[in-house]
Design a protein around this motif. Structure first.
Motif, PDB file in Angstrom:
ATOM      1  N   ALA A  93       0.757  -1.169   0.001  1.00  0.00           N
ATOM      2  CA  ALA A  93       0.008   0.030  -0.185  1.00  0.00           C
ATOM      3  C   ALA A  93       0.909   1.322   0.050  1.00  0.00           C
ATOM      4  O   ALA A  93       0.347   2.286  -0.479  1.00  0.00           O
ATOM      5  N   SER A  94       1.933   1.044   0.259  1.00  0.00           N
ATOM      6  CA  SER A  94       3.018   2.401   0.563  1.00  0.00           C
ATOM      7  C   SER A  94       3.750   2.493  -0.664  1.00  0.00           C
ATOM      8  O   SER A  94       4.798   3.114  -0.647  1.00  0.00           O
ATOM      9  N   ALA A  95       3.221   1.680  -1.852  1.00  0.00           N
ATOM     10  CA  ALA A  95       4.041   1.641  -3.010  1.00  0.00           C
ATOM     11  C   ALA A  95       4.156   3.157  -3.813  1.00  0.00           C
ATOM     12  O   ALA A  95       5.021   3.183  -4.565  1.00  0.00           O
ATOM     13  N   HIS A  96       3.187   3.872  -3.175  1.00  0.00           N
ATOM     14  CA  HIS A  96       3.321   5.306  -4.021  1.00  0.00           C
ATOM     15  C   HIS A  96       4.478   6.104  -3.637  1.00  0.00           C
ATOM     16  O   HIS A  96       4.719   7.226  -4.057  1.00  0.00           O
ATOM     17  N   GLU A  97       5.243   5.647  -2.413  1.00  0.00           N
ATOM     18  CA  GLU A  97       6.444   6.340  -2.294  1.00  0.00           C
ATOM     19  C   GLU A  97       7.322   6.207  -3.216  1.00  0.00           C
ATOM     20  O   GLU A  97       7.658   4.967  -3.666  1.00  0.00           O
ATOM     21  N   PRO A  98       8.488   7.062  -3.476  1.00  0.00           N
ATOM     22  CA  PRO A  98       9.328   6.919  -4.380  1.00  0.00           C
ATOM     23  C   PRO A  98      10.368   5.857  -4.069  1.00  0.00           C
ATOM     24  O   PRO A  98      10.903   5.931  -3.132  1.00  0.00           O
ATOM     25  N   GLU A  99      10.327   4.912  -5.060  1.00  0.00           N
ATOM     26  CA  GLU A  99      11.405   3.646  -4.707  1.00  0.00           C
ATOM     27  C   GLU A  99      11.627   3.070  -5.984  1.00  0.00           C
ATOM     28  O   GLU A  99      10.891   2.759  -7.095  1.00  0.00           O
ATOM     29  N   VAL A 100      12.971   2.451  -5.986  1.00  0.00           N
ATOM     30  CA  VAL A 100      13.276   1.863  -7.193  1.00  0.00           C
ATOM     31  C   VAL A 100      13.466   0.237  -6.862  1.00  0.00           C
ATOM     32  O   VAL A 100      14.070   0.097  -5.812  1.00  0.00           O
ATOM     33  N   VAL A 101      12.626  -0.583  -7.465  1.00  0.00           N
ATOM     34  CA  VAL A 101      12.810  -2.125  -7.181  1.00  0.00           C
ATOM     35  C   VAL A 101      13.884  -2.621  -8.293  1.00  0.00           C
ATOM     36  O   VAL A 101      13.400  -2.566  -9.440  1.00  0.00           O
ATOM     37  N   ILE A 102      14.688  -3.158  -7.741  1.00  0.00           N
ATOM     38  CA  ILE A 102      15.610  -4.069  -8.631  1.00  0.00           C
ATOM     39  C   ILE A 102      15.744  -5.569  -8.231  1.00  0.00           C
ATOM     40  O   ILE A 102      15.871  -5.899  -7.171  1.00  0.00           O
ATOM     41  N   THR A 103      15.268  -6.257  -9.548  1.00  0.00           N
ATOM     42  CA  THR A 103      15.177  -7.550  -9.600  1.00  0.00           C
ATOM     43  C   THR A 103      16.417  -8.228  -9.130  1.00  0.00           C
ATOM     44  O   THR A 103      17.590  -7.633  -9.216  1.00  0.00           O
ATOM     45  N   GLU A 108      22.275  -9.188  -9.736  1.00  0.00           N
ATOM     46  CA  GLU A 108      23.581 -10.033  -9.998  1.00  0.00           C
ATOM     47  C   GLU A 108      24.423  -9.255 -10.850  1.00  0.00           C
ATOM     48  O   GLU A 108      25.414  -9.397 -10.962  1.00  0.00           O
ATOM     49  N   LEU A 109      23.791  -8.786 -12.254  1.00  0.00           N
ATOM     50  CA  LEU A 109      24.439  -8.387 -13.208  1.00  0.00           C
ATOM     51  C   LEU A 109      24.963  -6.870 -12.764  1.00  0.00           C
ATOM     52  O   LEU A 109      26.146  -6.818 -13.246  1.00  0.00           O
ATOM     53  N   MET A 110      24.570  -6.198 -12.075  1.00  0.00           N
ATOM     54  CA  MET A 110      24.946  -5.146 -11.561  1.00  0.00           C
ATOM     55  C   MET A 110      26.194  -5.196 -10.931  1.00  0.00           C
ATOM     56  O   MET A 110      27.426  -4.620 -10.874  1.00  0.00           O
ATOM     57  N   ALA A 111      26.345  -6.186  -9.997  1.00  0.00           N
ATOM     58  CA  ALA A 111      27.509  -6.865  -9.235  1.00  0.00           C
ATOM     59  C   ALA A 111      28.582  -6.926 -10.230  1.00  0.00           C
ATOM     60  O   ALA A 111      30.157  -6.676 -10.000  1.00  0.00           O
ATOM     61  N   ARG A 112      28.437  -7.823 -11.261  1.00  0.00           N
ATOM     62  CA  ARG A 112      29.415  -8.183 -12.104  1.00  0.00           C
ATOM     63  C   ARG A 112      30.051  -7.105 -12.877  1.00  0.00           C
ATOM     64  O   ARG A 112      31.163  -6.921 -13.148  1.00  0.00           O
ATOM     65  N   HIS A 113      29.340  -5.995 -13.159  1.00  0.00           N
ATOM     66  CA  HIS A 113      29.621  -4.919 -13.983  1.00  0.00           C
ATOM     67  C   HIS A 113      30.127  -3.765 -13.288  1.00  0.00           C
ATOM     68  O   HIS A 113      30.222  -2.786 -13.811  1.00  0.00           O
ATOM     69  N   VAL A 114      29.742  -3.677 -11.914  1.00  0.00           N
ATOM     70  CA  VAL A 114      30.246  -2.785 -11.066  1.00  0.00           C
ATOM     71  C   VAL A 114      29.344  -1.406 -11.672  1.00  0.00           C
ATOM     72  O   VAL A 114      29.660  -0.361 -11.821  1.00  0.00           O
ATOM     73  N   SER A 116      26.587   1.213 -10.533  1.00  0.00           N
ATOM     74  CA  SER A 116      26.181   1.633  -9.184  1.00  0.00           C
ATOM     75  C   SER A 116      24.483   1.974  -9.267  1.00  0.00           C
ATOM     76  O   SER A 116      23.779   2.031 -10.088  1.00  0.00           O
ATOM     77  N   GLU A 117      24.098   1.890  -8.036  1.00  0.00           N
ATOM     78  CA  GLU A 117      22.771   2.115  -7.773  1.00  0.00           C
ATOM     79  C   GLU A 117      22.168   3.458  -8.403  1.00  0.00           C
ATOM     80  O   GLU A 117      21.154   3.768  -9.016  1.00  0.00           O
ATOM     81  N   GLU A 118      23.050   4.503  -8.295  1.00  0.00           N
ATOM     82  CA  GLU A 118      22.563   5.854  -8.602  1.00  0.00           C
ATOM     83  C   GLU A 118      22.449   5.919 -10.218  1.00  0.00           C
ATOM     84  O   GLU A 118      21.509   6.478 -10.572  1.00  0.00           O
ATOM     85  N   SER A 119      23.321   5.356 -10.898  1.00  0.00           N
ATOM     86  CA  SER A 119      23.127   5.050 -12.335  1.00  0.00           C
ATOM     87  C   SER A 119      21.943   4.402 -12.637  1.00  0.00           C
ATOM     88  O   SER A 119      21.284   4.892 -13.684  1.00  0.00           O
ATOM     89  N   VAL A 120      21.562   3.409 -11.975  1.00  0.00           N
ATOM     90  CA  VAL A 120      20.170   2.675 -12.159  1.00  0.00           C
ATOM     91  C   VAL A 120      19.020   3.683 -11.924  1.00  0.00           C
ATOM     92  O   VAL A 120      17.995   3.546 -12.751  1.00  0.00           O
ATOM     93  N   VAL A 137      24.781  -2.026 -20.245  1.00  0.00           N
ATOM     94  CA  VAL A 137      26.323  -2.712 -20.445  1.00  0.00           C
ATOM     95  C   VAL A 137      26.604  -2.515 -22.030  1.00  0.00           C
ATOM     96  O   VAL A 137      27.561  -2.243 -22.290  1.00  0.00           O
ATOM     97  N   GLU A 138      25.276  -2.900 -22.544  1.00  0.00           N
ATOM     98  CA  GLU A 138      25.625  -2.757 -24.256  1.00  0.00           C
ATOM     99  C   GLU A 138      26.103  -1.425 -24.567  1.00  0.00           C
ATOM    100  O   GLU A 138      26.742  -0.941 -25.546  1.00  0.00           O
ATOM    101  N   ARG A 139      25.485  -0.231 -23.860  1.00  0.00           N
ATOM    102  CA  ARG A 139      25.808   1.108 -24.255  1.00  0.00           C
ATOM    103  C   ARG A 139      26.772   1.603 -23.724  1.00  0.00           C
ATOM    104  O   ARG A 139      27.348   2.707 -24.055  1.00  0.00           O
ATOM    105  N   GLY A 140      27.400   0.909 -22.750  1.00  0.00           N
ATOM    106  CA  GLY A 140      28.628   1.316 -22.091  1.00  0.00           C
ATOM    107  C   GLY A 140      28.123   2.390 -20.874  1.00  0.00           C
ATOM    108  O   GLY A 140      29.007   3.201 -20.599  1.00  0.00           O
ATOM    109  N   ASP A 141      27.019   2.335 -20.518  1.00  0.00           N
ATOM    110  CA  ASP A 141      26.259   3.434 -19.680  1.00  0.00           C
ATOM    111  C   ASP A 141      26.553   3.002 -18.343  1.00  0.00           C
ATOM    112  O   ASP A 141      25.502   2.741 -17.543  1.00  0.00           O
TER     113      ASP A 141
END
Length: 372
Positions: A93-103, A108-114, A116-120, A137-141
């Motif tokens: 019910a509190s999902a209206h609060e700003p939040e980024v959910v990372i599956t 796991e892929l974020m950790a392999r390629h370092v 950051s959560e900020e870039s996501v 990763v493909e964009r080098g972003d």
């Protein structure tokens, strides 16, 4: 009180991820309406309501859930008013609060390629999936990188890692052989133009080949079989043709079920739907399971030969290459141009011998060359 229960979606995972609720807490849903998104190691699946009722959440987004676990309930209005709100529904019910959910696969892929959560967070998405990280990763972003002594270290994408597992499994366990045949396509080209005039669907070479393969099921049942550990064949009814789809985000093998009973426009519509799902990363388990033969598509210009692996659970896979042209002398002695393409068969030599492979290919060839 009907429960919202997570079914067993595949045989590989002991748990799945509840990615998001599609229907909010307290929402009245109808039977068959999609209420949640479940992610497995292979795909995402919309979970539908088995009954009508007011939805109560018992699990929160990003919670790990086991097959058979109850994640919600469908209540009458009176039952919903009487029952207290659970921890899971409070969080939902509190999902209206700003939040980024990372599956989990994305993390796991974020950790392999370092990554950051900020870039996501900069993606501007509420739910970040592995396909989003693969695209970054493909964009080098990335906001960081991984290197050893100045040498870039780059991990395989999640989709390519899945391909690697199947390739290794195939080469370890399936002794394969290969046969290729030339199919003349001028009659097929004329038939495609004629059929296309009466339908809004785009008809390519693949649609005709899928149908021609499926039509051989009655005469060549062993080609549509699965070799079991006790050296017996499991031959399921129907011709369920898997067709490779790769739009740059990983290789998929969705299934055209009962392809022999479908019209060319119906097959065309299914293939277009598969391409859209591949672009969006929205295949379900049902799209990708149950095939008993496969077609690897290699119709890019100038591809004349391709020898794919046999996918685990199959005894063969066909390869379709691009249309070519050649000169030939007619019976009257004149020189003309004609079209052709190569159709190959990689087969499990424990089940199929060279003679049977050639007979099967010749049957498909006759079906395709009989068109005009």
């Amino acid at each position: 009180m009907p429960d919202v229960t997570v079914p067993k979606l595949n045989s590989n995972d002991a748990s799945y991820t509840l990615v998001e609720w599609l229907a909010p807490e307290g929402h009245r849903v109808s039977e068959g309406e999609a209420v949640a998104v479940i992610e497995t190691s292979k795909a995402t699946t919309d979970l539908g309501a088995t009954h009508s009722g007011v939805l109560r959440h018992h699990a929160a987004p990003m919670q790990q859930i086991a097959p058979g676990e109850v994640i919600g309930a469908l209540l009458s209005e009176e039952e919903y008013a009487r029952q207290p709100v659970t921890v899971g529904s409070e969080r939902a019910a509190s999902a209206h609060e700003p939040e980024v959910v990372i599956t989990r696969p994305a993390a796991e892929l974020m950790a392999r390629h370092v990554v950051s959560e900020e870039s996501v967070r900069g993606l501007g998405k509420r739910i970040v999936r592995r396909s989003d990280i693969e695209a970054m990763v493909e964009r080098g972003d990335l906001s960081g990188g991984s290197s050893v002594d100045g040498v870039e270290i780059r991990a395989l994408s999640a989709g390519q890692r899945a391909v690697a597992v199947n390739v290794a499994k195939s080469h370890r366990g399936i002794p394969s052989a290969f046969t290729v045949i030339k199919v003349y396509g001028d009659g097929l080209i004329r038939a495609r133009q004629r059929v296309a005039e009466g339908t809004s669907e785009f008809l390519g070479l693949v649609e005709f080949v899928v149908r021609a393969i499926a039509r051989q099921r009655a005469d060549f049942p062993e080609v549509f079989a699965d070799l079991r550990a006790d050296s017996t064949l499991s031959i399921a009814p129907g011709a369920h043709v898997g067709v490779t789809v790769d739009v740059g985000r990983g290789l998929y093998l969705p299934i055209v079920r009962d392809a022999a009973e479908k019209s060319l426009p119906e097959i065309s519509g299914m293939l277009m739907e598969f391409r859209v799902k591949a672009l969006r990363g929205r295949f379900s388990e049902a799209d990708l399971t149950g095939g008993n033969i496969a077609l690897a598509v290699h119709v890019e210009t100038d591809v004349v030969d391709a020898r794919p692996i046999i996918f685990p659970g199959h005894v063969c896979v066909l390869s379709l290459c691009s249309m070519q042209e050649e000169l030939h002398r007619t019976t009257e002695g004149s020189i003309e141009t004609r079209s052709f393409f190569n159709l190959g068969l990689t087969y499990d030599h424990r089940v199929i011998n060279g003679r049977e492979s050639m007979r099967f290919l010749q049957a498909v060839k006759r079906d395709l060359e009989s068109l005009s």
